[in-house]
Design a protein around this motif. Structure first.
Motif, PDB file in Angstrom:
ATOM      1  N   PRO B 401       0.808  -1.232   0.000  1.00 45.75           N
ATOM      2  CA  PRO B 401       0.000   0.000   0.000  1.00 45.75           C
ATOM      3  C   PRO B 401       0.839   1.280   0.000  1.00 45.75           C
ATOM      4  N   ASP B 402       2.127   1.178   0.312  1.00 49.57           N
ATOM      5  CA  ASP B 402       2.953   2.386   0.338  1.00 49.57           C
ATOM      6  C   ASP B 402       3.670   2.632  -0.988  1.00 49.57           C
ATOM      7  N   ALA B 403       3.517   1.678  -1.928  1.00 52.45           N
ATOM      8  CA  ALA B 403       4.210   1.840  -3.216  1.00 52.45           C
ATOM      9  C   ALA B 403       3.551   2.970  -4.001  1.00 52.45           C
ATOM     10  N   ARG B 404       4.360   3.641  -4.812  1.00 56.41           N
ATOM     11  CA  ARG B 404       3.778   4.657  -5.677  1.00 56.41           C
ATOM     12  C   ARG B 404       2.930   3.978  -6.739  1.00 56.41           C
ATOM     13  N   ILE B 405       1.821   4.607  -7.094  1.00 57.20           N
ATOM     14  CA  ILE B 405       0.870   3.935  -7.982  1.00 57.20           C
ATOM     15  C   ILE B 405       1.427   3.825  -9.391  1.00 57.20           C
ATOM     16  N   ARG B 406       2.439   4.615  -9.738  1.00 56.13           N
ATOM     17  CA  ARG B 406       2.984   4.524 -11.085  1.00 56.13           C
ATOM     18  C   ARG B 406       3.660   3.178 -11.334  1.00 56.13           C
ATOM     19  N   LEU B 407       3.968   2.453 -10.275  1.00 57.21           N
ATOM     20  CA  LEU B 407       4.607   1.151 -10.453  1.00 57.21           C
ATOM     21  C   LEU B 407       3.615   0.091 -10.912  1.00 57.21           C
ATOM     22  N   LEU B 408       2.303   0.395 -10.844  1.00 50.74           N
ATOM     23  CA  LEU B 408       1.304  -0.608 -11.170  1.00 50.74           C
ATOM     24  C   LEU B 408       1.057  -0.680 -12.667  1.00 50.74           C
ATOM     25  N   SER B 409       0.710  -1.874 -13.134  1.00 54.79           N
ATOM     26  CA  SER B 409       0.283  -2.007 -14.525  1.00 54.79           C
ATOM     27  C   SER B 409      -1.119  -1.403 -14.640  1.00 54.79           C
ATOM     28  N   GLY B 410      -1.534  -1.163 -15.903  1.00 50.81           N
ATOM     29  CA  GLY B 410      -2.823  -0.512 -16.128  1.00 50.81           C
ATOM     30  C   GLY B 410      -3.983  -1.248 -15.472  1.00 50.81           C
ATOM     31  N   GLY B 411      -3.968  -2.574 -15.572  1.00 55.85           N
ATOM     32  CA  GLY B 411      -5.075  -3.356 -15.033  1.00 55.85           C
ATOM     33  C   GLY B 411      -5.168  -3.235 -13.525  1.00 55.85           C
ATOM     34  N   GLY B 427     -24.914   5.385  -5.809  1.00 59.89           N
ATOM     35  CA  GLY B 427     -26.190   5.234  -6.504  1.00 59.89           C
ATOM     36  C   GLY B 427     -26.039   5.370  -8.009  1.00 59.89           C
ATOM     37  N   VAL B 428     -25.046   6.145  -8.440  1.00 61.46           N
ATOM     38  CA  VAL B 428     -24.817   6.357  -9.865  1.00 61.46           C
ATOM     39  C   VAL B 428     -23.346   6.073 -10.132  1.00 61.46           C
ATOM     40  N   ILE B 429     -23.075   5.324 -11.183  1.00 60.04           N
ATOM     41  CA  ILE B 429     -21.679   5.025 -11.526  1.00 60.04           C
ATOM     42  C   ILE B 429     -21.425   5.474 -12.956  1.00 60.04           C
ATOM     43  N   LEU B 430     -20.444   6.318 -13.109  1.00 66.40           N
ATOM     44  CA  LEU B 430     -20.028   6.749 -14.435  1.00 66.40           C
ATOM     45  C   LEU B 430     -18.790   5.937 -14.797  1.00 66.40           C
ATOM     46  N   ALA B 431     -18.922   5.051 -15.751  1.00 73.09           N
ATOM     47  CA  ALA B 431     -17.794   4.208 -16.161  1.00 73.09           C
ATOM     48  C   ALA B 431     -17.403   4.612 -17.572  1.00 73.09           C
ATOM     49  N   ASN B 432     -16.352   5.416 -17.677  1.00 74.50           N
ATOM     50  CA  ASN B 432     -15.928   5.947 -18.963  1.00 74.50           C
ATOM     51  C   ASN B 432     -14.767   5.110 -19.481  1.00 74.50           C
ATOM     52  N   GLN B 433     -15.018   4.334 -20.496  1.00 73.31           N
ATOM     53  CA  GLN B 433     -14.005   3.454 -21.086  1.00 73.31           C
ATOM     54  C   GLN B 433     -13.307   2.627 -20.008  1.00 73.31           C
ATOM     55  N   PRO B 434     -14.079   1.909 -19.195  1.00 76.10           N
ATOM     56  CA  PRO B 434     -13.452   1.290 -18.025  1.00 76.10           C
ATOM     57  C   PRO B 434     -12.487   0.157 -18.357  1.00 76.10           C
ATOM     58  N   VAL B 435     -12.564  -0.429 -19.532  1.00 72.52           N
ATOM     59  CA  VAL B 435     -11.674  -1.567 -19.798  1.00 72.52           C
ATOM     60  C   VAL B 435     -10.680  -1.287 -20.914  1.00 72.52           C
ATOM     61  N   ARG B 436     -10.589  -0.014 -21.329  1.00 75.20           N
ATOM     62  CA  ARG B 436      -9.664   0.268 -22.424  1.00 75.20           C
ATOM     63  C   ARG B 436      -8.242  -0.108 -22.024  1.00 75.20           C
ATOM     64  N   GLY B 437      -7.585  -0.873 -22.880  1.00 79.19           N
ATOM     65  CA  GLY B 437      -6.195  -1.237 -22.639  1.00 79.19           C
ATOM     66  C   GLY B 437      -5.998  -2.322 -21.597  1.00 79.19           C
ATOM     67  N   LEU B 438      -7.072  -2.932 -21.136  1.00 85.96           N
ATOM     68  CA  LEU B 438      -6.911  -3.981 -20.117  1.00 85.96           C
ATOM     69  C   LEU B 438      -6.895  -5.356 -20.775  1.00 85.96           C
TER      70      LEU B 438
END
Lengths: 314, 512
Positions: B401-411, B427-438
């Motif tokens: 949890p302390d790692a910088r998020i840039r180390l993570l892969s896109g998925g 109550g409302v979810i806006l999912a804008n291109q949620p799986v692009r590149g995954l």
């Protein structure tokens, strides 16, 4: 009417070119650094170093051109320090730059006191003499303004041409600009981003120091404290004003110098009678800020300016 | 171990191991490539594909193992040596300098630095010849910033060819391309192979791998999970190799409309440059349903997303949440408070802050509220527990949890963002291109989470350029074209071709 008189006098334009010369050197130096992606705030201090080193060298007996070379080498040494800290170690360019300025300025004053412990008024040297170019200097107004200057001024204009040529016409310049735009692109081609940026900072710092040396070796004939007086900071603004292009930065330097030469003369006219002189001293800076606002709206900053580059990092 | 190839081996990776901290990105990976061969490197996000290729290219030094090109070992960590040996790489994130021209970008580093002139003329002629031979049309004088993504990729390929690359590595080359551009790319790659070049093609799109490659190497969690000839396998078998088990077939029952949670009424927004604003659209998001928004990118999807997430206010018309009109105070903060969860389109740009830790990113939307903030102090313990919970529940693979998020892969980054968005039971979810590149595994995960939220009664707006995704998942489908919104079509009532007509602007009342 008096204003028109000022603007039509050859001495005014000669002053413009003279005042611009140190700015041109230092602006070109800063421009090289920033094009490679390094903001060099050490500029103010490095100019002080150059002013002192060149003057001291001549005072101790070298000729003027050797003095210029000594100033450049001294500036490059401080540039190397800046480069090691910002490029190799990737430290904050702001903090390092201000630190280099403070360090360079104070060590210069220290060296001054060591060299001349008992002197109350600094000794003078024989500075560069104006060199009137035959034929060209006889052109009315333009002649005395442009072609009856000291050799260092001619060198300043030459440097602009060289910097522009290197940046836009040589593989080295391309690599340098790319290092300031996207270091990953440079590294992907197997070139050393560190090497390019170090080189740019060191060379640029050398030019800044020559700009400082102009003050002691051409404009005045002596070194005194506070003589650089914010010129370095002006050059940082001039680089932005010039949109990181040598030609436009040159124009900016001339424009600033024109404001400066103009305010000095304005003080002596009827307009200057009733007003405090500080108002006039302010004029070039105020006008520069205005010009900066107008000019740099659409300037494209080198995309990787101030972004340290570390190899092999995700 | 490797299937025998008739062609001579031009590249061999042997026992490559690379660790980042406690994460082993590559674990004793071996790979070989024959002349004129296309090998696909297949694997989920974070499986170690990109790391492996960066080692090949000298961007990283391997902790163990050797790289051999044409039988000679490459010195580790030396991109110049890799280039000289004829390896060219097209990175997933292009390494182009945007303010420079195409020629400049191609020329960087090709000439000795200490020359008084760049050999522009000859270079231009050579680039023109390469463009012609390989079907890579691009204006050499154009500034890169003005080029489309597809054109930029062509510049990257030209860069490699200009350096006489014999082995071309492409890292997820189609992730950013339209189907037409991808076809053109494949045609180019086939021409290269015909001329004896070898290609390593990194992807997680199975049909592309099947179409282009002759052999597939599958990586899973840094190890080789399998190596097969394309002729001997099927997409389903490859998918199973990638994720370790066959994915469940996607058959989702449509859900009935619940109460309206969010409503746009007669909403108009100003044009943004060449992009049209919204022209008086009405949109209702019903609870317990996924509403799909189909359309070619740049037709107003961004404007709708900005409105709903509170980043913009309508010029005319109104936004209603659970029957209450959002007034002049509509803002990103108001949207969060109204229970709108956002999964932004650009997870690197707006979804996360690269140099902050996973913990800090996890509480980004809530750090001013309890339990994370108490009397103006950040409760780091609570934040950390929350982040650890997200990481565990959503299987976010990370150093901690302390790692910088840039180390993570896109998925993995998307899993964290999804967890963050859904954790407040919105109550409302806006999912804008949620799986692009995954990759397949992560896509399945994201879709399952959206369906679970639907079952809990949330109203979901799914914005996607992938029509298959919309048609498979959405209960109601709207099409957006030039700022106009089509009526809602229930799933199954329109074919892809019919939706395509709407996407092109047909069907609207004011259509020509």
């Amino acid at each position: 009417m008096e204003i028109l008189e000022i603007l039509l006098s050859a001495s005014f334009w000669a002053a413009v070119v003279r005042i611009a010369s140190p700015l041109i050197f230092a602006t070109m130096g800063e421009l090289i650094c920033e094009r490679a992606g390094v903001l060099n705030l050490g500029i103010e201090g490095i100019m002080v170093v150059g002013a002192f080193a060149g003057w001291m060298a001549v005072y101790t007996g070298t000729d003027l051109w050797t003095g210029v070379a000594v100033a450049a080498v001294a500036g490059m040494a401080f540039g190397a320090l800046h480069g090691v800290l910002t490029v190799v170690f990737g430290l904050s360019q702001h903090v390092v730059g201000l630190g280099v300025t403070l360090f360079a300025t104070s060590s210069t004053y220290f060296a001054y006191r060591l060299a001349l412990p008992e002197v109350t008024s600094p000794p003078r040297i024989a500075p560069f003499e104006p060199l009137a170019l035959p034929v060209l200097s006889d052109i009315p107004i333009l002649g005395p303004a442009l072609f009856a200057q000291t050799p260092l001024t001619y060198l300043a204009f030459g440097v602009v041409g060289v910097v522009a040529w290197v940046l836009y016409r040589t593989p080295l310049g391309l690599a340098l600009r790319a290092a300031g735009e996207n270091p990953a692109a440079v590294a992907a081609q197997g070139l050393s981003v560190t090497g390019l940026r170090m080189g740019a900072v060191i060379a640029g710092s050398g030019l800044m120091a020559v700009g400082g040396a102009f003050l002691t070796m051409s404009a005045f004939s002596s070194f005194f404290f506070e003589m650089v007086n914010g010129r370095g900071w002006i050059c940082i603004a001039l680089v932005v004003f010039g949109a990181w292009r040598p030609g436009k930065a040159l124009l900016g330097a001339l424009l600033f110098a024109a404001f400066d030469a103009f305010q000095i003369r304005l003080q002596q006219t009827a307009i200057g009678e009733g007003l405090p002189y500080q108002l006039f001293l302010m004029l070039p800076f105020a006008l520069s800020i205005l010009a900066l606002v107008v000019m740099s709206r659409r300037a494209s900053v080198p995309a990787a300016l101030m972004m340290p580059w570390r190899k092999g990092e995700r | 171990m490797a299937p025998a190839t008739a062609a001579p081996v031009v590249l061999r990776l042997e026992g490559i191991t690379k660790r980042f901290g406690t994460l082993t990105a590559n674990d004793a990976v071996s790979l070989s490539l024959g002349a004129g061969e296309v090998v696909a490197l297949l694997g989920e996000n974070g499986a170690g594909k990109t790391t492996l290729m960066n080692i090949l290219f000298g961007h990283y030094s391997a902790d163990e193992g050797v790289v051999e090109v044409g039988g000679l070992p490459l010195p580790p960590g030396a991109p110049r040596a890799a280039i000289a040996a004829g390896v060219g790489m097209v990175h997933q994130h292009f390494t182009l300098a945007e303010n420079l021209s195409v020629v400049d970008n191609i020329l960087i580093g090709t000439e000795p630095l200490w020359r008084l002139r760049a050999g522009r003329g000859a270079a231009r002629a050579r680039i023109a010849a390469l463009s012609r031979d390989f079907g890579l049309a691009v204006d050499p004088e154009a500034v890169v910033a003005s080029l489309s993504v597809g054109e930029r990729q062509r510049v990257e390929i030209l860069k490699a060819l200009y350096r006489d690359a014999r082995i071309l590595v492409l890292d997820e080359p189609t992730a950013v391309l339209t189907p037409q551009e991808a076809e053109a790319l494949f045609a180019t790659l086939r021409r290269m192979v015909a001329q004896g070049l070898s290609v390593i093609f990194i992807s997680h799109k199975l049909h592309e791998v099947m179409a282009l490659a002759s052999r597939v190497v599958v990586l899973r969690q840094g190890r080789i999970a399998g190596e097969v000839a394309v002729a001997d396998t099927t997409p389903a078998a490859l998918a199973a190799l990638m994720v370790g088990a066959a994915p469940a077939p996607a058959q989702i029952a449509p859900a009935p409309a619940g109460p309206a949670r969010l409503r746009l009424r007669g909403v108009t927004t100003p044009n943004e440059g060449a992009r049209p604003g919204l022209r008086g659209i009405d949109l209702t998001l019903a609870g317990g349903q996924i509403t799909g928004l189909a359309g070619v990118s740049g037709n107003g999807q961004g404007a709708i997303a900005a409105l709903i997430s509170g980043l913009a206010r309508p010029e005319a018309g109104s936004i209603e949440i659970d029957g209450r009109e959002a007034g002049r105070g509509w803002s990103a903060r108001a949207a969060l408070d109204a229970g709108i969860a956002r999964i932004p389109e650009d997870r690197h740009g707006t979804g996360s802050i690269a140099d902050l830790s996973l913990t800090e990113n996890a509480i980004l939307e809530r750090f001013t509220r309890p339990p994370f903030s108490r009397r103006g102090w950040l409760d780091r313990g609570a934040a950390r527990r929350f982040a650890e919970g997200l990481i565990a529940r959503h299987d976010v693979r990370c150093p901690g949890p302390d790692a910088r998020i840039r180390l993570l892969s896109g998925g993995n980054m998307q899993k964290l963002i999804l967890g963050r968005a859904l954790s407040g039971d919105p109550g409302v979810i806006l999912a804008n291109q949620p799986v692009r590149g995954l990759d397949v595994g992560a896509i399945g995960f994201v879709h399952a989470e959206l369906l679970a939220a639907r079952a809990r009664g949330a109203a979901i707006l799914l914005i996607s350029e992938d029509l298959d995704e919309i048609m498979g998942l959405a209960d109601v489908i709207h099409v957006i074209s030039a700022g106009r919104l089509s009526p809602g079509f229930a799933r199954g009532t329109k074919t892809a071709a019919e939706l395509g007509v709407w996407m092109a602007g047909g069907g609207f009342a004011d259509a020509a």
